[in-house]
Design an enzyme around this catalytic site. Sequence first.
Site, PDB file in Angstrom:
ATOM      1  CB  SER A  95      49.560  95.621  79.243  1.00  0.00           C
ATOM      2  OG  SER A  95      48.184  95.372  79.015  1.00  0.00           O
ATOM      3  NE  ARG A 119      40.694  97.038  85.024  1.00  0.00           N
ATOM      4  CZ  ARG A 119      39.409  96.790  85.248  1.00  0.00           C
ATOM      5  NH1 ARG A 119      39.047  95.625  85.728  1.00  0.00           N
ATOM      6  NH2 ARG A 119      38.483  97.699  84.997  1.00  0.00           N
ATOM      7  CE1 TYR A 140      34.847 100.717  72.089  1.00  0.00           C
ATOM      8  CE2 TYR A 140      34.316 100.834  69.747  1.00  0.00           C
ATOM      9  CZ  TYR A 140      35.242 100.921  70.769  1.00  0.00           C
ATOM     10  OH  TYR A 140      36.553 101.223  70.482  1.00  0.00           O
ATOM     11  CE  LYS A 143      36.796 103.844  72.417  1.00  0.00           C
ATOM     12  NZ  LYS A 143      38.011 104.200  73.190  1.00  0.00           N
ATOM     13  CB  ILE A 147      43.371  97.689  65.958  1.00  0.00           C
ATOM     14  CG1 ILE A 147      43.134  99.195  65.824  1.00  0.00           C
ATOM     15  CG2 ILE A 147      44.837  97.400  66.236  1.00  0.00           C
ATOM     16  CD1 ILE A 147      43.451  99.979  67.090  1.00  0.00           C
TER      17      ILE A 147
END
Length: 334
Positions: A24, A47, A182, A186, A229
């Site tokens: 999204s 979501r 985090y 990953k 990013i």
Amino acid sequence: MFGFLSRKNHFPVDGRTILITGASQGMGKEVARILAQKGANVVVVARDVKKLESAINYISSAAANPEKQRFHSISADVTKAEENTRIIEEVTAWNHGAPPDIVWAIAGASIPGLFIDTSLETLHSQMDINYWSAAYLSQAVLKLWLRPEPKPASHPTPAPSRRLIMTSSVIAFVGLAGYAPYGPCKAAMRSLADALRSELHLYRGAQKHNPSLAPPVDVKVHCVCPGTILSPGLDEENKHKHPVTKLLEKSDPKQTAEEVAEASIKALEGGHFLIVTQWLAALMRAASLQGSERNSWLTDTLLSFVASVVWLFVGPDLDKQVLKYGQEHGVSVS
């Protein structure tokens, strides 16, 4: 073997159905747009229903053939196993009973912070969205893709070419202060991709053992590892980021979501397994290949040597920066 000389497109998408989670906004939305430009039918998952509606309009407007291509959105919580099963079932029904040809797990979010300052609830939620969401989705679709079926006596069909793509991060290659909640998630995803790539050989061998089963398995796994990013996700991440983490990555190259999407798809078209999207990530990847499949034995071998030399200087420098920050600013332990 000589992947850098190959001009074959290993990732054709025209007319194929592609499922993308986390689509999204950011990288996911740009990936979906580019694949629509290349002729794919696209299903996006997130979501927020309003964001999904906006994303579908954005993605479908880029369609190469609007009269033939189809687009669909699904609102779901991908951190739940049953929701991932529902997603696969809904996409299959929407796709006239055929499973999606390509599944790309992009959903994820980073809540950085120092490990001992991070609540157990956050540690669990980070693993849920950044690892378990992809693991649940992968298991749901692989059970469908790998299910043996009797081969018809006549009119044999070619093996369907299917792709499972996970989106990890460069943090899977090198741990940094402030990314303990985090990074391990990953790294786990990168390890899962390695394991699945190996396991798929078992199913290929089993089909040869019993040729009466169809279709022959042609499933490949890929793992994409972007760096920083420029996206709404980064803005939110920076609200939680410790100053020492910002210090360590201040000179890192940054890419727009569109640049990351383009680089990822180009690498998939080249047939790469462990994919990075910029030069620094390429060095980090080369330094940590270990048992992972090489994209090019020559290039990766050379880069591994270069990276091992570079890291003799970069590694200690990063450690010194963290030590110096502690000396100058101290740190509180609650």
